[in-house]
Scaffold this active site. Structure first.
Site, PDB file in Angstrom:
ATOM      1  CG  HIS A  89      17.275  26.277  28.930  1.00 50.82           C
ATOM      2  ND1 HIS A  89      17.740  27.336  29.666  1.00 50.82           N
ATOM      3  CD2 HIS A  89      15.940  26.476  28.798  1.00 50.82           C
ATOM      4  CE1 HIS A  89      16.735  28.152  29.959  1.00 50.82           C
ATOM      5  NE2 HIS A  89      15.636  27.651  29.465  1.00 50.82           N
ATOM      6  CE1 TYR A 142      24.808  28.507  34.408  1.00 49.79           C
ATOM      7  CE2 TYR A 142      25.723  28.578  36.617  1.00 49.79           C
ATOM      8  CZ  TYR A 142      24.909  27.981  35.675  1.00 49.79           C
ATOM      9  OH  TYR A 142      24.196  26.851  36.005  1.00 49.79           O
ATOM     10  N   PRO A 185      26.008  25.070  44.255  1.00 42.88           N
ATOM     11  CG  PRO A 185      24.331  26.565  44.829  1.00 42.88           C
ATOM     12  CD  PRO A 185      25.539  25.902  45.349  1.00 42.88           C
ATOM     13  CE  LYS A 230      26.761  18.587  36.638  1.00 37.74           C
ATOM     14  NZ  LYS A 230      25.614  18.669  35.761  1.00 37.74           N
ATOM     15  CE1 TYR A 262      23.481  23.568  32.704  1.00 36.92           C
ATOM     16  CE2 TYR A 262      25.243  24.534  34.009  1.00 36.92           C
ATOM     17  CZ  TYR A 262      23.909  24.475  33.642  1.00 36.92           C
ATOM     18  OH  TYR A 262      23.001  25.338  34.227  1.00 36.92           O
TER      19      TYR A 262
END
Ligand code: FAS
Ligand code: PHB
Length: 389
Positions: free
Chosen positions: A72, A200, A292, A296, A384
């Site tokens: 991704h 998200y 979450p 991580k 990220y």
């Protein structure tokens, strides 16, 4: 029995450490209180950072991940229906791999079995002894007998509720904690993902996350009150609420189906310092927990055990204690950076039951700062895809 390193816990931390130590010619035994089937039945993380991918490669357990994992190069953020894509590749030249923790655990179990490494499943009443002496040992019960393993070091990879952190004297440990006023209701389904990348979502009714395990298996999450129970959420209610929180095009694309698994996870930020006490080293969830939202948890665990394996190899091969003496400080630097990022993403994207108008305006301003400035997107991307360990 005698071994160089006794590892408590056969989750990703313990299994990855076992493999990395084996590759360095360092003997180790893993003690796990559950069955291997139970460990594989836990549905958890889904996003691997590049340092985690490297760790699996070093452990000889990356072949299926490279074949089946999904690369991704970005992620979509939706803030009260305003969409924004963070392009990792453009911002920092890196990507992530979407591959379930269950599969990581399965690959590590298979790799360990191929090396003949000993993992004792259903080991009960594991206890640590003499951790502040030169002759530490571990005892456990199995098949009605008590067993003892003499070792040089003990790696506490037994998660948040394990025995290892509790074996460190209370006056030595300093802990930090933030418990969030909501949980994540997760659903796994054999339905095609709603998008090729993760989404998200911050919505007035609550956070939602659209993730995946493959091109035919999806993982979705909804923010729910801590008072909710899984039985309050039949599949139909889950799908209707997810559609409510998604923007119309995504809601229109959503393919629903029967849940394979549904569970509610509480969210907390937690760190215990130090991560070493004499002959005992803590790694992964045994030492720290993150909400979450930043993906991580699993990746921090992988960073810890790579750092620990390097330190132990330095000790055994070069008789140097520099690595083991610096282990805690080195890990905590990265742990706190990930704690900050996970806390930031959680505050940015969740609806806090007691937030006032000003705090909601601050969330909006924070989102605009993130998506409307080049540095904002770059900082999110850097965190990220993963910071170096
Ligand atoms: P684990 O908890 O995975 O493994 C510890 C092992 O030690 C377990 O197998 C346990 O049975 C064993 N153990 C415990 N006590 C023992 C004892 N006394 N004796 C012997 N063995 C013992 N992270 C993400 O990045 N994304 C997510 O979406 C995400 N979702 C999560 C959902 C839930 C419900 C939980 C609990 C965690 C989630 N995490 C997520 C974080 C998770 O992935 C962890 O970071 C990861 O499992 C850490 O791995 P370990 O450190 O190996 O700990
Ligand atoms: C998951 O796929 O389970 C997942 C992905 C990203 C997160 C949390 C969980 O931030």
């Amino acid at each position: 029995m005698k071994t160089q390193v006794a590892i408590i816990g056969a989750g990703p931390s313990g299994l990855l450490l076992g493999q990395l130590l084996h590759k360095q010619g360092i003997s180790n035994i893993i003690l796990e209180r559950k069955s291997s089937g139970y460990v594989l039945g836990r549905i958890r993380a889904g996003v691997l950072e590049h340092t985690t991918v490297q760790g699996l490669e070093k452990a000889g357990a990356a072949e299926r991940m490279h074949r089946e994992g999904l690369v991704h190069e970005g992620v979509e953020l939706v803030f009260d229906r305003e969409k924004y894509r963070v392009d990792f590749t453009e911002a920092v030249g890196k990507s992530v791999v979407v591959y379930g923790q269950t599969e990581v655990t399965r690959d590590l179990m298979d790799a360990r079995a191929a090396t003949g490494g000993l993992t004792v499943y259903e080991a009960e009443d594991v206890a640590l002894h003499g951790i502040d002496t030169d002759a530490p040992y571990v005892t456990y019960a199995k098949d009605g007998q008590t067993h003892r393993i003499d070792c040089d070091f003990i790696a506490g990879c037994d998660g948040f509720h394990g025995v290892s952190r509790q074996s460190i004297p209370a006056d030595v440990l300093k802990t930090y904690e933030r418990v969030y006023p909501f949980g994540w209701l997760g659903l796994l389904s054999d339905t095609p993902p709603v998008s090729h990348e993760l989404i998200y979502v911050k919505h007035p009714d609550g956070f939602a996350l659209c993730s995946q395990r493959s091109e035919t298996r999806s993982r979705y999450y909804l923010q729910v009150p801590l008072t909710d129970k899984v039985e309050d959420w039949p599949d139909e209610r889950f799908w209707a609420e997810l559609k409510n929180r998604l923007y119309p095009e995504a809601a229109g694309r959503l393919v629903t189906g029967p849940s394979l698994e549904k569970s509610i996870a509480p969210l907390r930020s937690f760190v215990s310092e130090p991560m070493r006490y004499h002959k005992l080293f803590l790694a992964g969830d045994a030492a720290h927990i993150v909400p979450p939202t930043g993906a991580k948890g699993l990746n921090l665990a992988a960073g810890d055990v790579q750092c620990l394996a390097d330190a132990l190899a330095d000790y055994y091969h070069n008789r140097s204690t520099a690595g083991i003496d610096g282990y805690s400080a080195r890990c905590l630097k990265r742990v706190w950076a990930a704690e900050r990022f996970s806390w930031y993403m959680t505050k940015l994207l969740h609806t806090f039951p007691d937030s006032d108008d000003f705090e909601q305006k601050m969330q909006e301003a924070e989102f605009n700062q993130l998506v409307l400035t080049e540095n904002g997107a770059k900082t999110l991307a850097e965190n990220y895809v993963g910071l170096p360990y």
